[in-house]
Design an enzyme around this catalytic site. Structure first.
Site, PDB file in Angstrom:
ATOM      1  N   SER A  41      59.412  36.594 -13.155  1.00  0.00           N
ATOM      2  CA  SER A  41      59.149  36.355 -14.568  1.00  0.00           C
ATOM      3  C   SER A  41      57.719  36.756 -14.966  1.00  0.00           C
ATOM      4  CB  SER A  41      59.432  34.888 -14.897  1.00  0.00           C
ATOM      5  OG  SER A  41      59.504  34.676 -16.268  1.00  0.00           O
ATOM      6  N   ASP A 101      51.321  49.696 -14.202  1.00  0.00           N
ATOM      7  CA  ASP A 101      51.522  50.721 -15.237  1.00  0.00           C
ATOM      8  C   ASP A 101      50.195  51.254 -15.772  1.00  0.00           C
ATOM      9  OD1 ASP A 101      54.249  50.462 -14.979  1.00  0.00           O
ATOM     10  OD2 ASP A 101      54.444  49.017 -16.617  1.00  0.00           O
ATOM     11  N   LYS A 148      63.583  38.808 -12.465  1.00  0.00           N
ATOM     12  CA  LYS A 148      63.992  37.997 -13.625  1.00  0.00           C
ATOM     13  C   LYS A 148      63.258  38.500 -14.858  1.00  0.00           C
ATOM     14  CE  LYS A 148      64.117  33.413 -15.682  1.00  0.00           C
ATOM     15  NZ  LYS A 148      63.508  33.885 -16.948  1.00  0.00           N
TER      16      LYS A 148
END
Length: 727
Positions: free
Chosen positions: A478, A489, A503
């Site tokens: 999460s 990224d 998740k």
């Protein structure tokens, strides 16, 4: 959780007119089929109402936009039966054949609030359970030959259902023998073993007799909602209270989440910061077989209801509790390990990120690396909303730690340890990312209308601009995945570990009392009061209906890639200590799939791909020479072999020989590692102290970051990403 999304969705839900529910409430329920020979448990009006409303909420507001049909009905039936009898020890093939009549009708029944079918199935289970426990009790005093080369199949999940009572009699007789030989191998005398097992089966009978319709309803709703998706869950009033207490993160005990598996209490999670975590004496997967208060006598808790076991383990802070445990990966026949823990007050909001400073050598060069361990993405929203300038939060704590690491400890790099961090506050995930990047998007959230909201870090500047690494594992989920994904990224650091949990969905907690028409509540209250008056019990004013955690949105990385299902893939990969085919979102049949949306408008800090190639090469070279790495792979291989085993020998000598060999092998491996570190060898019976425990994954991750420091000189990164001055 996206709170704006939640408020918007809740507003829509509250505007719905439940005319159909009113009409259904007036309808007469279908007669409950009766199972002879057992006190039948029946559903009540509140449960019927809740079932209807949950169907409506799921069909109208769940992210899957799914309608109940015969196919889903079939899945619910299979999951429900498997939940009741996972090892196929109670139902016979004829029972399963009878249940087939409900395969394609549960969808219509649930939509109408008709719970007669699943309650009938449970009552059949209740009868079978009592029958087999009674039979097993009669077998305890039997004469058993523990020299025979027999085996007991303890995991019958993939085996056919027993065809007859006689077949199950044989299975249960073997089970009794298995439990007796386990007790015998553990070192207790035969008469005591018979007494212990007799008490165990009596406890099973006692516990099953305490089952009520709330328990049954919870099992039914779990089978229903988890068939829709793994994270949509209904909680009956009792469980809703417990859930909210857990969310409040305050209780007194040992700091572990527990679950029942085949009637044995298992550690599902060791809560960071609690006594169990600090002692390093308990791990996820360990099984607790007995509990003692302080220096008192042990009570065998195998077969107890989970809340009864938990009540024995919890207790006032400062008091001691002793546990008999069978460690994860060990057979139940292994000799239990006795541990002692002092209970503490576990205040989850006060769990803080913590730092340590490690000094490593990389190519002869010393480096100081700060390790920040973040147990959860926490925040004291109540204090923050009250204007407390010193409220607790992950980001605030980490910022202070970074300041100390930079200005006092003079570290060369920082590593963020997110292993076993299951997530928490979305806001904190965004703000924490902002400590390592300048302004920019961190995560995207798409709701059931396919509207996408980009959540950004809007605070200028960074707290740390130097070399940075993030450690993750299969239990990182999460918010942890949002943070690690953003760091990856942006090219802001190196991700080390295993594929994360995956998740990538958002749940909103909805109080069922807030979505039901008040006139229906009044009708239900009148019905309940009438029944209570007849029974002479307490009058109920407002029925409590529990709550549902409903999946209503999905997370996406700034690249547009979902964290759902796939999670975050590390740049430097380690073998997983957890079985990847058993733990993770991609192991859940009802999980939402991975997908992509449009990329957000973000600018990477740097292109680390050229450096990553060298880091992977250097890591593999070290692993080829590492004794720790070799043993880690052997441990994982041994665990996989044990996972494939479904039977165990009932020959006492062989069982003892296997146990002794396993313990000897474990001691030899520990001593081999200790010798490689210049430590004295342990003797049989010695314990590894907290100071002597080794964290190979952390040690190697620090070496990777040492490589990163050397490879990522300023000139290289400025050339790769001239727009950045952060790294």
């Amino acid at each position: 959780m996206d709170f704006k999304l939640f408020k918007e969705m809740l507003k829509r839900i509250l505007l719905v007119t439940f005319t159909a529910a009113v009409l259904a409430c007036q309808a007469s329920p279908k007669p409950q089929p009766q199972v002879p020979g057992v006190i039948n448990i029946v559903p009540d009006e509140k449960q019927s109402l809740v079932c209807r409303e949950v169907v409506g909420l799921i069909e109208n507001y769940n992210y899957k936009k799914i309608k109940l049909n015969d196919s889903i009905s079939s899945l619910i039936l299979d999951k429900y039966v498997k939940t009741l009898d996972p090892s196929r020890n109670y139902f016979t093939a004829s029972d399963i054949k009878e249940f087939e009549q409900y395969r394609n009708s549960l969808d219509d029944d649930f939509r109408n609030g008709d719970l007669s079918a699943p309650f009938y199935i449970f009552n059949v289970y209740l009868k079978r359970y009592n029958e087999w426990i009674a039979y097993a009790t009669t077998q305890i005093n039997g004469k058993y030959d523990f020299t025979k080369n027999e085996t007991y199949v303890y995991d019958r999940e993939k085996m056919p259902w027993a065809n007859s009572t006689g077949d199950l009699n044989g299975i249960w007789k073997q089970r009794v023998k298995y439990e007796l030989v386990n007790l015998k191998i553990a070192g207790t005398v035969a008469d005591k073993n018979v007494e212990t097992l007799g008490k165990r089966y009596q406890s099973l009978k006692t516990q099953i007799s305490k089952i009520n319709n709330q328990d049954v309803f919870q099992i039914v709703m779990d089978a229903f909602t988890e068939t829709i998706d793994p994270h949509t869950n209904y909680f009956n009033p009792t469980n809703a209270q417990q859930f909210n207490e857990d969310m409040a993160r305050s209780f007194e005990g040992i700091g572990a989440r527990l679950q029942l598996e085949n009637e044995v209490l298992k550690i599902a999670e060791v809560i960071p910061g609690g006594p169990a975590f600090k002692s390093k004496l308990l791990s996820a997967g360990d099984r607790i077989v007995a509990v003692a208060q302080g220096n008192g006598e042990f009570e065998d808790i195998i077969g107890w209801r989970i809340e009864n076991s938990v009540s024995k383990i919890k207790g006032p802070k400062g008091t001691k509790v002793r546990l008999k445990i069978v460690p994860v990966g060990k057979e139940m026949s292994s000799k239990p390990v006795i541990i002692e823990l002092t209970r503490e007050k576990i205040v989850m909001e006060e769990q803080s990120a913590k730092k340590t400073v490690k000094t490593i050598q990389s190519n002869g060069q010393p480096y100081r690396i700060g390790v920040i361990t973040v147990p959860a993405f926490y925040a004291d929203f109540k204090a923050a909303n009250a204007g407390d300038p010193n409220y607790k939060s992950t980001t605030r704590d980490v910022r202070l730690l970074i300041d100390t690491l930079k200005n006092k400890d003079k570290v060369d790099a920082i590593v963020m340890d997110l292993r076993a961090n299951g997530g928490g506050s979305l806001v904190e995930a965004i703000d924490l990312t902002g400590l390592f990047i300048d302004r920019g998007p961190v995560v995207q959230v798409r709701d059931i209308k396919n509207d996408v909201e980009v959540n950004e870090d809007q605070n200028a500047g960074v707290a740390w601009s130097g070399p940075f690494g993030v450690m993750v594992d299969r239990l990182s989920a999460s918010a942890s995945e949002i943070f690690a994904g953003a760091i990856q990224d942006y090219g802001r650091g190196i991700i080390m570990g295993t594929q994360t949990y995956g998740k990538g969905t958002v749940q909103s907690s909805i109080d069922m009392n807030r979505v039901v028409n008040p006139s229906i509540l009044q009708r239900i209250a009148a019905l309940v009061d009438k029944k209570n008056s007849i029974a002479g019990t307490t009058k109920e004013t407002t029925p409590q209906l529990g709550q549902i955690n409903l999946t209503m949105a999905k997370f996406y990385r700034v690249t547009g890639s979902s964290t759902q299902h796939k999670g975050v893939m590390p740049d430097i990969e380690f073998p997983s200590l957890y079985p990847m085919d058993k733990i993770g979102e991609d192991t859940e049949p009802s999980a939402l799939p991975w997908d992509e949306i449009q990329k957000s408008n973000f600018t990477a800090v740097a292109n680390l791909n050229p450096i990553k190639t060298d880091l992977v090469r250097l890591h593999k070279e070290r692993m080829a020479k590492s004794l720790d790495y070799k043993m880690l792979q052997e441990d994982i291989s041994d665990m996989k072999k044990r996972e494939g085993e479904v039977s165990v020998t009932l020959n006492e000598a062989k069982l003892k020989e296997e146990r002794d060999a396993a313990e000897a092998k474990s001691l030899a491996r520990v001593n081999e590692l200790r010798s490689s570190r210049g430590l004295a060898k342990l003797k049989k019976g010695d314990k590894v102290t907290k100071e002597e425990s080794f964290d190979f994954i952390l040690d190697e991750s620090l070496q990777v970051v040492g490589d990163l420091i050397q490879k990522s000189n300023k000139a290289e990164l400025v050339k790769a990403a001239p727009q950045s001055n952060k790294f």
